[in-house]
Design an enzyme around this catalytic site. Structure first.
Site, PDB file in Angstrom:
ATOM      1  N   GLU A  66      26.163 -35.155 -20.785  1.00 13.23           N
ATOM      2  CA  GLU A  66      25.929 -33.756 -21.005  1.00 13.23           C
ATOM      3  C   GLU A  66      27.280 -33.352 -21.601  1.00 13.23           C
ATOM      4  O   GLU A  66      28.358 -33.975 -22.002  1.00 13.23           O
ATOM      5  CB  GLU A  66      25.811 -32.989 -19.715  1.00 13.23           C
ATOM      6  CG  GLU A  66      27.036 -33.201 -18.805  1.00 13.23           C
ATOM      7  CD  GLU A  66      26.792 -32.549 -17.341  1.00 13.23           C
ATOM      8  OE1 GLU A  66      27.785 -32.201 -16.797  1.00 13.23           O
ATOM      9  OE2 GLU A  66      25.741 -32.380 -16.996  1.00 13.23           O
ATOM     10  N   HIS A  99      45.621 -44.148 -13.956  1.00 10.71           N
ATOM     11  CA  HIS A  99      45.674 -43.441 -12.814  1.00 10.71           C
ATOM     12  C   HIS A  99      45.807 -44.497 -11.966  1.00 10.71           C
ATOM     13  O   HIS A  99      45.638 -44.418 -10.658  1.00 10.71           O
ATOM     14  CB  HIS A  99      44.534 -42.644 -12.477  1.00 10.71           C
ATOM     15  CG  HIS A  99      44.402 -41.416 -13.609  1.00 10.71           C
ATOM     16  ND1 HIS A  99      43.253 -40.700 -13.687  1.00 10.71           N
ATOM     17  CD2 HIS A  99      45.109 -40.797 -14.183  1.00 10.71           C
ATOM     18  CE1 HIS A  99      43.548 -39.796 -14.588  1.00 10.71           C
ATOM     19  NE2 HIS A  99      44.571 -39.793 -14.800  1.00 10.71           N
ATOM     20  N   VAL A 116      40.026 -45.988 -10.957  1.00 11.32           N
ATOM     21  CA  VAL A 116      41.116 -46.938 -10.090  1.00 11.32           C
ATOM     22  C   VAL A 116      40.350 -47.983  -9.607  1.00 11.32           C
ATOM     23  O   VAL A 116      40.671 -48.831  -8.738  1.00 11.32           O
ATOM     24  CB  VAL A 116      41.657 -46.140  -8.963  1.00 11.32           C
ATOM     25  CG1 VAL A 116      42.293 -44.938  -9.422  1.00 11.32           C
ATOM     26  CG2 VAL A 116      40.450 -45.414  -8.093  1.00 11.32           C
ATOM     27  N   ASP A 117      38.899 -48.188 -10.078  1.00 13.29           N
ATOM     28  CA  ASP A 117      38.099 -49.303  -9.546  1.00 13.29           C
ATOM     29  C   ASP A 117      38.581 -50.664 -10.688  1.00 13.29           C
ATOM     30  O   ASP A 117      39.303 -50.357 -11.706  1.00 13.29           O
ATOM     31  CB  ASP A 117      36.461 -49.160  -9.557  1.00 13.29           C
ATOM     32  CG  ASP A 117      36.227 -48.875 -10.927  1.00 13.29           C
ATOM     33  OD1 ASP A 117      36.389 -49.546 -12.062  1.00 13.29           O
ATOM     34  OD2 ASP A 117      35.740 -47.579 -10.976  1.00 13.29           O
ATOM     35  N   CYS A 145      60.814 -47.166  -1.992  1.00 10.06           N
ATOM     36  CA  CYS A 145      61.392 -48.035  -2.934  1.00 10.06           C
ATOM     37  C   CYS A 145      60.839 -48.567  -4.242  1.00 10.06           C
ATOM     38  O   CYS A 145      61.385 -49.301  -4.985  1.00 10.06           O
ATOM     39  CB  CYS A 145      62.284 -49.355  -2.229  1.00 10.06           C
ATOM     40  SG  CYS A 145      60.844 -50.473  -1.855  1.00 10.06           S
TER      41      CYS A 145
END
Length: 230
Positions: free
Chosen positions: A200, A106, A90-91, A117
């Site tokens: 990983e 997202h 979200v950045d 609204c």
């Protein structure tokens, strides 16, 4: 021309100082998801949810793109085919790096949404439960982010892009959050060459044909160099 679809998760922004869900001592480690990232949490305690996202917004405002973000922007600018970034983050670091073709599935910390609204507008740095919607006046403003239990944004564009991609890449994703966790499997089934970049093994690693282990700030620029040299 070869089309590339890239999914990015929290791991690509971690090297810019934005913590992942699992980072010890990070913002997420100090809060239960059920308390700050669900519609029910907002209904129960909007002030608490706003305080959490105000902290995230302030942190994101100080962050700067790292070499992985910059490499993807360079790829978009120089690749002869289509390059689409689908981000779970979200950045705004992809845009700050220079990427233009970005879908925030997202949502974005920089946006505000009226719970009453559905009006949207740019979010101030600090939001409050008593802020009035500029369209309807309701005191029901919330961050324009997708919480757990809500439908991600841009699905009408994401699904066709996955189905037509020649190369699908996932960078810094845990493979635990759906529907994004299934994108590698879907793209591979539709014929894309699939590559996972992670530090990983993830929950979705088995869905990828190629794996690049290491820091995104090192592995992603190296991959972009390889592509642009061909």
């Amino acid at each position: 021309m070869t089309s590339i679809v890239i999914l990015t998760g929290a791991g690509i922004s971690a090297e810019s100082g934005l913590g992942t869900f699992r980072d010890e001592g990070g913002l997420w480690a100090q809060h239960r998801i059920e308390d700050v990232a669900t519609p029910d949490a907002f209904d129960r305690d909007p002030a608490r949810v706003h305080a959490f996202y105000n902290a995230r917004r302030a942190q994101a405002a100080e962050a700067r793109p790292n070499p992985a973000h910059l490499a993807l922007a360079r790829l978009e600018a120089k690749w002869p085919g289509d390059v689409l970034v689908i981000t779970q983050n979200v950045d705004g670091l992809h845009e700050a790096a220079g990427s233009n073709n970005v879908l925030h599935m997202h949502g974005e910390l920089s946006g505000a949404l009226c719970h009453a609204c559905d009006h949207r507008w740019p979010a101030p740095l600090v939001m409050d439960a008593q802020d009035a919607c500029p369209a309807c006046g309701a005191r029901a403003t919330r961050p324009d982010v997708v919480w757990f239990g809500e439908i991600p944004y841009h699905m009408d564009r994401i699904d066709p892009a996955l189905s037509s991609a020649d190369i699908f890449v996932a960078i810094g994703t845990s493979g635990n959050v759906f529907p994004a966790a299934a994108y590698g499997q879907h793209a591979r089934r539709m014929g894309a060459h699939t590559i996972e970049f992670n530090t990983e093994i993830s929950s979705a690693s088995r869905d990828f044909a190629d794996h690049r282990r290491g820091r995104a700030s090192e592995t992603v620029p190296a991959w972009v160099d390889e592509l642009l040299a061909t």
